[in-house]
Design a protein around this motif. Structure first.
Motif, PDB file in Angstrom:
ATOM      1  N   SER A  91     -15.302 -16.637 -22.108  1.00  0.00           N
ATOM      2  CA  SER A  91     -13.944 -16.552 -21.862  1.00  0.00           C
ATOM      3  C   SER A  91     -13.280 -15.724 -23.072  1.00  0.00           C
ATOM      4  N   GLU A  92     -12.076 -15.197 -22.602  1.00  0.00           N
ATOM      5  CA  GLU A  92     -11.411 -14.623 -23.549  1.00  0.00           C
ATOM      6  C   GLU A  92     -11.023 -15.027 -25.145  1.00  0.00           C
ATOM      7  N   SER A 179      -8.019 -18.700 -13.387  1.00  0.00           N
ATOM      8  CA  SER A 179      -6.952 -18.523 -14.165  1.00  0.00           C
ATOM      9  C   SER A 179      -7.024 -19.441 -15.521  1.00  0.00           C
ATOM     10  N   LYS A 182     -10.560 -17.753 -17.244  1.00  0.00           N
ATOM     11  CA  LYS A 182     -10.336 -16.416 -18.223  1.00  0.00           C
ATOM     12  C   LYS A 182     -11.856 -15.754 -18.636  1.00  0.00           C
ATOM     13  N   ILE A 184     -13.982 -12.663 -19.357  1.00  0.00           N
ATOM     14  CA  ILE A 184     -13.781 -11.183 -19.704  1.00  0.00           C
ATOM     15  C   ILE A 184     -14.910 -10.353 -18.811  1.00  0.00           C
ATOM     16  N   TYR A 192     -13.481  -3.615 -22.840  1.00  0.00           N
ATOM     17  CA  TYR A 192     -13.541  -5.125 -22.066  1.00  0.00           C
ATOM     18  C   TYR A 192     -12.303  -5.186 -20.955  1.00  0.00           C
ATOM     19  N   CYS A 193     -12.396  -6.056 -19.948  1.00  0.00           N
ATOM     20  CA  CYS A 193     -11.260  -6.154 -19.264  1.00  0.00           C
ATOM     21  C   CYS A 193     -10.872  -7.682 -19.080  1.00  0.00           C
ATOM     22  N   ARG A 194      -9.738  -8.272 -18.722  1.00  0.00           N
ATOM     23  CA  ARG A 194      -9.616  -9.373 -18.231  1.00  0.00           C
ATOM     24  C   ARG A 194      -9.519  -9.331 -16.757  1.00  0.00           C
ATOM     25  N   THR A 196      -7.236 -10.610 -14.285  1.00  0.00           N
ATOM     26  CA  THR A 196      -5.716 -11.012 -14.047  1.00  0.00           C
ATOM     27  C   THR A 196      -5.056 -10.212 -13.216  1.00  0.00           C
TER      28      THR A 196
END
Ligand SMILES: Cc1cc2nc3c(=O)[nH]c(=O)nc-3n(C[C@H](O)[C@H](O)[C@H](O)COP(=O)(O)O)c2cc1C
Length: 217
Positions: A91-92, A179, A182, A184, A192-194, A196
């Motif tokens: 997770s982020e 949500s 979270k 990545i 990196y990306c989320r 969302t």
């Protein structure tokens, strides 16, 4: 627009790697905890990683041969010795600590200590869970598939998920809440990306019945 077409046999493996990691995006990250035969914990991220099936419930990832010395990575050595591992979902909130674990530490270094992440006792396997991860999967080795044994090569590790843990806040009615998780993803290079910016595409209905397990709902 014209296409650039590359005969992959005519380029070095490092260039093939760049084509793979730039094209197969975003990649999920399996944050793998293992234990050595001497009892030392190991933790490392792998983005050549995915789920495979659900009967049996299986995952796979691929530690490649280390470029610096042509040796197997510690994760693979430990799995060969102990035949168990844990997949932790990143997770982020602890992305930087995950990244810290990708440094090339010698086998006697415990990446939990280096990163400040917390080992937590697993239910049935010897390697620990990452406490900070909201989802953990305890796995037993099913099969190793050696793809190549020199730099550029690697070994696909396939494991059965024998215990699945989800933090209460990310779990509802048998599903994982994106949500709250979270997660990545890994892109090319050090990007990196989320997750969302998602959108929904309902599955088209055809006359034939949808195979069991294929219903996206
Ligand atoms: C996000 C991320 C994904 C990675 N994915 C892989 C991978 O799929 N395969 C691999 O061999 N190394 C991958 N690495 C590099 C390993 O994490 C790194 O080589 C690590 O030192 C291996 O640790 P070990 O020797 O303790 O197993 C990745 C690194 C990062 C940061």
């Amino acid at each position: 627009m014209n296409k650039i077409s590359i005969n992959t046999k005519e380029i070095p493996f490092q260039d093939r790697y760049k084509l793979l990691i730039g094209s197969i995006v975003p990649r999920p990250i399996g944050f793998i905890s293992t234990i050595s035969k001497d009892g030392i914990y190991n933790l490392a991220p792998f983005s050549f990683f995915n789920g495979v099936c659900s009967e049996p419930m299986t995952v796979l990832f691929c530690p490649v041969i280390r470029g610096s010395d042509g040796q197997e990575k510690d994760t693979l050595k430990n799995i060969k010795a102990i035949k168990e591992f844990v997949v932790n979902i990143v997770s982020e909130e602890f992305a930087e600590k995950m990244n810290q674990c990708s440094a090339e530490y010698p086998p006697d270094v415990d990446e939990f200590k280096e990163s400040g992440l917390t080992p937590e006792k697993s239910k049935v396997v010897k390697p620990p869970l990452v406490k900070e991860a909201k989802v953990n999967m305890e796995c037993k080795l099913i099969q190793l598939v050696e793809i190549g044994n020199k730099p550029g090569g690697g070994t696909v590790v396939i494991g059965e998920v024998v215990y699945f843990h989800a933090r209460e806040d990310v779990y509802q009615d048998g599903k994982i809440i994106l949500s709250k998780l979270k997660p990545i993803g890994r892109l090319g290079g050090t990007e990196y990306c989320r997750v969302t910016d998602n959108f929904s595409l309902p599955r088209p209905q055809i006359k034939a019945q949808m195979p069991v397990g294929e219903n996206p709902k």
